[in-house]
Design an enzyme around this catalytic site. Structure first.
Site, mmCIF file in Angstrom:
data_model
loop_
_atom_site.group_PDB
_atom_site.id
_atom_site.type_symbol
_atom_site.label_atom_id
_atom_site.label_comp_id
_atom_site.label_asym_id
_atom_site.label_seq_id
_atom_site.Cartn_x
_atom_site.Cartn_y
_atom_site.Cartn_z
ATOM 1 N N GLU A 1 5.607 -11.544 15.352
ATOM 2 C CA GLU A 1 5.165 -12.154 16.598
ATOM 3 C C GLU A 1 5.724 -13.569 16.740
ATOM 4 O O GLU A 1 6.159 -13.976 17.803
ATOM 5 C CB GLU A 1 3.631 -12.171 16.643
ATOM 6 C CG GLU A 1 3.089 -12.570 17.984
ATOM 7 C CD GLU A 1 1.578 -12.470 18.050
ATOM 8 O OE1 GLU A 1 1.026 -12.903 19.066
ATOM 9 O OE2 GLU A 1 0.964 -11.988 17.082
ATOM 10 N N ARG B 1 0.815 -1.220 0.000
ATOM 11 C CA ARG B 1 0.000 0.000 0.000
ATOM 12 C C ARG B 1 0.844 1.264 0.000
ATOM 13 O O ARG B 1 0.400 2.303 -0.489
ATOM 14 C CB ARG B 1 -0.998 -0.041 1.153
ATOM 15 C CG ARG B 1 -2.055 -1.135 0.920
ATOM 16 C CD ARG B 1 -2.968 -1.307 2.113
ATOM 17 N NE ARG B 1 -2.226 -1.827 3.257
ATOM 18 C CZ ARG B 1 -2.339 -3.057 3.722
ATOM 19 N NH1 ARG B 1 -3.150 -3.900 3.163
ATOM 20 N NH2 ARG B 1 -1.636 -3.440 4.777
#
Length: 180
Positions: A103, A66
């Site tokens: 993560e 994006r």
């Protein structure tokens, strides 16, 4: 240069919230509704153009994917080059890579070794749609420096402030919309 409250409302109102995406408990900020709203997109791009006109930039670097949209439009408006920062394995020429933590594990972004041409110390603005934990953006800023350019600022359309992604960021960070 700060965004007026009127313009902030135009942009913020054009971003759709998608609850429980990609998993329960997360509210995803969908910018596709900003992109297909000419008034909101033009308001945003006018603001960014005004903000960065005086920076004397050489390039805009946009983060996959994006950041490509906003970066390419802004580069065109400022009359500077655009450089993509891509996920590993997507660029066709010799690249430099930077790993960052997720993560559970790691990921990598890459940039062409000659992304900023022959201009040593080129002034580069890094841009993306969102800063959350900041891992991808910090890796991208490091890449810009690794290939001999200077990341003068990192710009994000939205910042999820509660995730503290700007902490430990070396170049200054500018967020159009801060969401807590």
């Amino acid at each position: 240069m700060t965004l007026s409250s009127h313009d902030r409302k135009i942009i913020l109102d054009s971003i759709r919230d998608i609850p429980d995406f990609p998993k329960p408990g997360i509210v995803f900020k969908d910018i596709t509704t900003l992109l297909n709203n000419p008034k909101a997109l033009n308001t945003l791009m006018n603001h960014l153009t005004e903000r960065y006109l005086s920076y004397d930039l050489d390039y805009i670097a946009g983060i996959d994917a994006r950041g490509f949209i906003f970066g390419a439009i802004l580069a065109d408006r400022l009359g500077v080059g655009f450089v993509p920062v891509r996920k590993k394995g997507k660029l066709p020429y010799t690249t430099v890579a930077e790993k960052y933590s997720l993560e559970y594990g790691f990921d990598e972004v890459e940039i062409h070794i000659d992304a900023f041409g022959e201009k040593e110390g080129a002034k580069v603005l890094l841009i993306d749609d969102l800063i959350a934990t900041g891992g991808t953006a910090k890796a991208a800023a490091n890449l810009i420096d690794k290939v001999g350019a200077q990341c003068v600022e990192a710009c994000f359309i939205m910042e999820l402030g509660f995730l503290k992604g700007r902490e430990g960021f070396t170049p200054p960070v500018y967020s159009v919309l801060e969401i807590d």
